[in-house]
Design an enzyme around this catalytic site. Structure first.
Site, short mmCIF file in Angstrom:
data_model
loop_
_atom_site.label_atom_id
_atom_site.label_comp_id
_atom_site.label_asym_id
_atom_site.label_seq_id
_atom_site.Cartn_x
_atom_site.Cartn_y
_atom_site.Cartn_z
N ASP A 195 0.94 -1.18 -0.04
CA ASP A 195 -0.08 0.08 0.04
C ASP A 195 1.01 1.22 -0.03
O ASP A 195 0.57 2.34 0.55
CB ASP A 195 -0.96 0.05 1.24
CG ASP A 195 -1.92 -1.30 1.44
OD1 ASP A 195 -2.25 -1.65 0.16
OD2 ASP A 195 -1.64 -1.75 2.53
N GLU A 196 1.97 1.37 -0.61
CA GLU A 196 2.82 2.28 -0.63
C GLU A 196 2.38 3.51 -1.76
O GLU A 196 2.95 4.57 -1.93
CB GLU A 196 4.39 1.86 -0.98
CG GLU A 196 5.06 1.15 -0.18
CD GLU A 196 4.91 -0.21 -0.20
OE1 GLU A 196 4.01 -0.72 -1.21
OE2 GLU A 196 5.33 -1.06 0.51
N LYS A 250 2.03 2.42 -5.16
CA LYS A 250 2.83 1.94 -6.12
C LYS A 250 1.88 2.10 -7.57
O LYS A 250 2.41 2.46 -8.50
CB LYS A 250 2.96 0.38 -5.95
CG LYS A 250 4.00 -0.04 -5.25
CD LYS A 250 4.41 -1.72 -5.46
CE LYS A 250 3.13 -2.47 -4.88
NZ LYS A 250 2.83 -2.51 -3.45
N GLY A 251 0.54 1.71 -7.28
CA GLY A 251 -0.46 2.12 -8.52
C GLY A 251 -0.14 3.30 -9.01
O GLY A 251 -0.04 3.41 -10.45
N GLY A 277 -4.58 -4.32 -4.15
CA GLY A 277 -5.53 -3.25 -4.47
C GLY A 277 -5.05 -2.12 -4.84
O GLY A 277 -4.41 -1.56 -4.09
N HIS A 278 -5.22 -1.69 -6.16
CA HIS A 278 -4.67 -0.40 -6.52
C HIS A 278 -5.75 0.52 -6.78
O HIS A 278 -6.78 0.09 -7.30
CB HIS A 278 -4.01 -0.62 -7.88
CG HIS A 278 -2.77 -1.56 -7.98
ND1 HIS A 278 -2.29 -2.13 -8.93
CD2 HIS A 278 -2.15 -1.98 -6.75
CE1 HIS A 278 -1.19 -2.91 -8.60
NE2 HIS A 278 -1.06 -2.82 -7.17
N THR A 337 -5.74 -11.54 3.18
CA THR A 337 -6.78 -10.88 2.54
C THR A 337 -8.03 -11.88 2.35
O THR A 337 -9.17 -11.64 1.84
CB THR A 337 -6.43 -10.24 1.18
OG1 THR A 337 -5.82 -11.39 0.22
CG2 THR A 337 -5.22 -9.32 1.36
N GLN A 390 1.92 -6.28 -3.48
CA GLN A 390 2.22 -6.41 -2.12
C GLN A 390 3.73 -5.62 -2.16
O GLN A 390 3.87 -4.61 -2.68
CB GLN A 390 2.29 -7.97 -1.78
CG GLN A 390 1.07 -8.47 -1.47
CD GLN A 390 0.56 -8.92 -2.95
OE1 GLN A 390 1.15 -9.70 -3.77
NE2 GLN A 390 -0.86 -8.64 -3.08
N THR A 422 -9.98 -5.24 1.41
CA THR A 422 -10.91 -5.49 2.33
C THR A 422 -11.28 -4.48 3.35
O THR A 422 -12.18 -4.72 4.28
CB THR A 422 -9.91 -6.38 3.50
OG1 THR A 422 -8.68 -5.42 4.07
CG2 THR A 422 -9.13 -7.45 2.77
N ARG A 448 -10.00 -2.87 5.70
CA ARG A 448 -9.42 -2.86 6.95
C ARG A 448 -8.74 -1.80 7.30
O ARG A 448 -8.01 -1.25 6.49
CB ARG A 448 -8.41 -4.27 7.23
CG ARG A 448 -9.23 -5.51 7.33
CD ARG A 448 -8.29 -6.50 7.60
NE ARG A 448 -7.43 -6.99 6.28
CZ ARG A 448 -6.35 -7.74 6.25
NH1 ARG A 448 -6.18 -8.68 7.34
NH2 ARG A 448 -5.70 -8.23 5.40
N ASP A 471 2.51 14.60 1.83
CA ASP A 471 1.56 15.62 2.09
C ASP A 471 0.94 15.32 3.47
O ASP A 471 0.36 15.99 4.30
CB ASP A 471 0.65 15.75 1.41
CG ASP A 471 -0.16 14.65 0.73
OD1 ASP A 471 0.68 13.75 0.22
OD2 ASP A 471 -1.47 14.46 0.66
N GLY A 526 0.04 14.26 -3.11
CA GLY A 526 -1.50 14.41 -3.05
C GLY A 526 -1.89 13.18 -4.13
O GLY A 526 -1.02 12.37 -4.53
P1 IMP Z 1 -2.50 -13.03 1.52
O1 IMP Z 1 -1.66 -12.31 0.41
O2 IMP Z 1 -3.74 -12.81 1.13
O3 IMP Z 1 -2.13 -14.52 1.89
O4 IMP Z 1 -1.82 -12.25 3.01
C1 IMP Z 1 -0.75 -12.16 3.51
C2 IMP Z 1 -0.51 -11.16 4.34
O5 IMP Z 1 -0.05 -10.09 3.16
C3 IMP Z 1 -1.32 -10.26 5.00
O6 IMP Z 1 -0.54 -9.70 6.13
C4 IMP Z 1 -1.88 -9.29 4.01
O7 IMP Z 1 -2.61 -8.24 4.72
C5 IMP Z 1 -0.55 -8.86 3.34
N1 IMP Z 1 -1.26 -8.39 1.96
C6 IMP Z 1 -1.47 -9.01 0.89
N2 IMP Z 1 -1.73 -8.14 -0.25
C7 IMP Z 1 -1.63 -6.88 0.40
C8 IMP Z 1 -1.58 -5.77 -0.36
O8 IMP Z 1 -1.96 -5.50 -1.50
N3 IMP Z 1 -1.34 -4.58 0.63
C9 IMP Z 1 -0.92 -4.75 1.77
N4 IMP Z 1 -0.87 -5.98 2.54
C10 IMP Z 1 -1.12 -7.13 1.74
#
Ligand code: IMP
Length: 422
Positions: free
Chosen positions: A13-14, A16-17, A40-41, A127, A222, A299, A301, A331, A414
């Protein structure tokens, strides 16, 4: 930039997208080499928000896109995203899906969910999209690949073999309903028509592009700290997001990669469980989460938030062979009077280190050693060049660059595409 890997330098979630989308403007082809719809991008282009899970971010700008053999694919998500492209006027034939990529089957999702429930307090916090079980079956050689849907007989045979084992597990171990062969087969044979036009030889397509001198962008999903081999195991994903994964995941040699751009937030977030030395204690964590909109794309979350961790980042520079860095969401830090940065870890034996601990217990018990930098406490909204950043903001960026001995090439200020300073 003939061939560039973009890799998350933290726990995902840095942003990247957005960086991929930006560089995709100058690329001829964008490739995803690992992961699946766990990514998720969110990309904002001309006020329009795109939320992608399976497709490379390059599709947003209509750039030719590849999903490599190292990826796992949820057929329904893939087909839905093809429809989304069509709806938004993007030609879906820009996408090549490797026939060697593995399919996430319905039992993989069920097992992911059931196994997390069973682990209880020891859960990984996945996830729950079936990623781990799909890669596990790939390694066990009982996986079902994208190309299998093209032959209904082979597909049926493979589903039958898989279900003979999976249904036992589901019923006896996880105590959930088994899957019906006929139903699953009909559903997946039905995907054949939708998937077939996209299926191709990803390795050959990318090789040809490189031979033709085209600009190729490899987009990691990831991130480094979630890498199966080099991340914070077991709190990791089941593939190799690090830069060298691009070679194996697409099917090209490592000598074909020219540069590696890491992407890091100006702070840190993490979803899921696992140690997190620079996690903020106290109300500033919630403040940072709100300011940064730190809630999962897939998710929903809440993401855990921490101050920038240079020890983990230095490690990411090493394992990726990073050649430069993009620092995103600067920012978001604008409201804070002081900005702690974790410069070293204090280990249980009292020693301090700049290097990421090789032993898990050291990492689990590491305490951050902070250096506090002054905040700038003014909006960056009007800033359109790096030189216009307020002094303390520029100093923050330079501090990171000096500490890592790495050029910082891009700075995000931004959400919109144009809010990245070069
Ligand atoms: P999995 O990839 O669903 O098996 O999840 C394994 C770990 O990777 C968990 O801690 C997830 O929260 C994390 N994770 C998987 N995909 C992402 C992502 O796109 N962003 C952040 N964390 C991720």
């Amino acid at each position: 930039m003939p061939s560039t890997v973009i890799v998350g330098a933290q726990w995902g979630d840095e942003g990247k997208g957005k960086i991929v989308d930006l560089l995709a403007q100058q690329s001829d082809i964008v490739c995803r080499y690992q992961g699946g719809p766990n990514a998720g991008h969110t990309i904002v282009v001309d006020g329009e928000t795109w939320k992608l899970r399976q497709m490379p971010s390059g599709v947003v700008s209509g750039t030719q896109s590849v999903i490599g053999a190292g990826c796992v694919v949820d057929a329904q998500v893939f087909v839905d995203e093809l429809d989304l492209l069509r709806e938004r006027g993007v030609d879906p034939s820009i996408v090549t899906l490797s026939g060697n990529a593995h399919l996430i089957m319905p039992w993989h999702v069920t097992i992911d969910q059931a196994s997390e429930r069973r682990l209880g307090s020891l859960q990984i916090g996945t996830t729950r999209r079936g990623i781990g079980p799909t890669y596990a079956d790939k390694a066990s050689r009982i996986g079902i690949r994208v190309q299998d849907v093209l032959d209904p007989k082979i597909l049926r045979q493979k589903i039958e073999v898989a279900l003979a084992e999976k249904n036992l597990w589901l019923e006896r171990i996880y105590e959930v309903e088994p899957f019906d062969l006929e139903e699953v087969w009909t559903q997946y044979a039905g995907f054949a028509e939708r998937l077939a036009p996209s299926i191709g030889d990803a390795s050959l397509v990318v090789d040809q592009s490189l031979r033709d001198g085209k600009n190729v962008l490899f987009e990691g999903a990831q991130a480094t700290m979630l890498d199966l081999d080099h991340g914070t195991y077991p709190f990791v994903t089941s593939s190799n997001p690090i830069a060298s994964g691009a070679a194996t995941g697409i099917g090209i040699g490592p000598t074909r990669i020219d540069r590696v751009l890491g992407v890091s937030k100006a702070y840190v977030t993490r979803v899921g469980e696992g140690p997190f030395p620079s996690e903020i204690e106290g109300p500033q964590q919630a403040q940072l989460r709100e300011l940064g909109g730190e809630f999962g794309t897939v998710t929903g979350r809440e993401r855990r938030c921490g101050w920038l961790d240079l020890v983990a980042l230095r490690y990411a520079v090493r394992v990726n062979g990073m050649t430069s860095l993009a620092l995103t969401k600067l920012d978001v830090l604008s409201d804070f009077a002081e900005l702690p940065v974790c410069v070293r870890y204090r280990l249980p034996d009292g020693t301090e280190t700049e290097h990421f601990p090789a032993h898990q217990s050291d990492f689990h018990h590491a305490r951050p050693v902070w250096e506090t930098l002054p905040g700038w406490q003014q909006t960056l909204d009007g800033v359109s060049a790096l030189d216009d950043l307020p002094g303390p903001a520029r100093e923050y960026v330079e501090f990171v660059s000096r500490s890592l001995e790495l050029p910082i090439e891009l700075v995000g200020v931004g959400a919109a595409r144009e809010r990245v300073l070069a």
